[in-house]
Design an enzyme around this catalytic site. Structure first.
Site, PDB file in Angstrom:
ATOM      1  CG  HIS A 100      36.333  39.373  43.172  1.00  0.00           C
ATOM      2  ND1 HIS A 100      36.089  40.303  42.189  1.00  0.00           N
ATOM      3  CD2 HIS A 100      35.476  39.669  44.186  1.00  0.00           C
ATOM      4  CE1 HIS A 100      35.151  41.129  42.588  1.00  0.00           C
ATOM      5  NE2 HIS A 100      34.758  40.768  43.799  1.00  0.00           N
TER       6      HIS A 100
ATOM      7  CG  HIS B 103      28.492  41.580  41.987  1.00  0.00           C
ATOM      8  ND1 HIS B 103      28.091  42.817  41.497  1.00  0.00           N
ATOM      9  CD2 HIS B 103      29.298  41.843  43.049  1.00  0.00           C
ATOM     10  CE1 HIS B 103      28.641  43.767  42.229  1.00  0.00           C
ATOM     11  NE2 HIS B 103      29.379  43.219  43.172  1.00  0.00           N
TER      12      HIS B 103
END
Length: 290
Positions: free
Chosen positions: A40, A82
């Site tokens: 991730h 992100h």
């Protein structure tokens, strides 16, 4: 991905419908397959997220799949980050103190290239930069890894789906080998994923969220995966997803996120998930025997 409430989160309808399904054994348990392990934002427990260092760390751990997040700069370049803001993972407040609220879309690529994206995580990573999408996919390619690419906040960046596909094409990631074995594009936005599917039908796609079971057939028309948070997951829900064929005529898959400990990894593997997205890919791999 952000552990926030998703609009299409688990509902009473989901729970009821899942309970009505026959509780057959999980598919992964049936065929002996182990879930894929996806790093991730790279191996983000061990290196600053979404940086080239995080890709390198995943490779060093022997992890084949890397996930990332794509945003767009003021001058129209795609970067891997992100948040839609720069302050959490860079020193933007020090470098540009008068530019609040420090949104990615308000800074040029050259400005973002000046930022330190590593020191917040550990001084050992001082000087790490926010990579462009080109730089990121080239690093993944160098390690012969595979990419789970998330289109972030598409409502902020009209046309980002076409632009992302163009970059992938320019970097050699839309040839048959990559599209068939090494690339998945996902988003929290169903419209965004539908657009990717319409623009490039060969590309495998995933929807981030937990749509009600009754709505799954409509998603299956344009996506290949339903990718929920692990807290919203049950064996019944995974079984419901697996009963449907996705956009490419194969059973819909489930990649769940963000699982960072062995007990949770074993739990979701027991549900029959196809992939586990994690900040600690070595821990999860060891837990599920991958």
């Amino acid at each position: 991905m952000h552990a926030r409430a998703v609009a299409a989160s688990t509902t009473a309808l989901l729970g009821t419908a899942a309970l009505l399904l026959p509780l057959s054994p999980a598919r992964a348990a049936d065929d002996g397959a182990r879930p894929l392990v996806i790093a991730h934002r790279g191996a983000s427990a061990y290196a600053p997220e979404n940086t080239l260092a995080a890709v390198d760390k995943a490779a060093a751990l022997g992890i084949d799949w890397v996930e990332n997040d794509v945003q767009r700069t003021k001058d129209g370049e795609l970067v891997v980050l992100h948040d839609d803001g720069l302050q959490r993972t860079t020193d933007v407040e020090e470098v540009f103190p008068g530019r609040a609220p420090w949104k990615v879309k308000d800074f040029t690529l050259a400005e973002i290239a000046r930022l330190d994206a590593g020191s917040w995580f550990d001084p050992a990573y001082a000087g790490a930069r926010v990579p462009t999408l080109e730089q990121f996919v080239n690093r993944v390619e160098r390690h012969h890894q595979k990419l789970l690419l998330e289109i972030k906040n598409p409502q902020l960046y009209p046309g980002i789906e076409r632009q992302t596909l163009k970059v992938l094409s320019n970097e050699g990631w839309l040839d048959r080998r990559h599209v068939k074995h090494r690339l998945i594009v996902q988003s929290f936005s169903a419209d965004s994923i539908r657009t990717v599917h319409e623009l490039k039908p060969a590309v495998k796609t995933g929807f981030l969220g937990t749509p009600p079971v009754a709505d799954l057939p409509s998603y299956a028309a344009f996506t290949d995966q339903i990718n929920p948070s692990h807290g919203s997951l049950s064996a019944g829900y995974v079984a419901a997803v697996h009963t449907l064929d996705g956009a490419h005529g194969k059973p819909l898959e489930v990649f769940t996120w963000t699982v960072n400990d062995a007990a949770a990894a074993r739990r979701v593997a027991g549900f029959g998930v196809d992939g586990i997205i994690t900040n600690t890919p070595d821990v999860v791999r060891d837990a599920v025997g991958g």
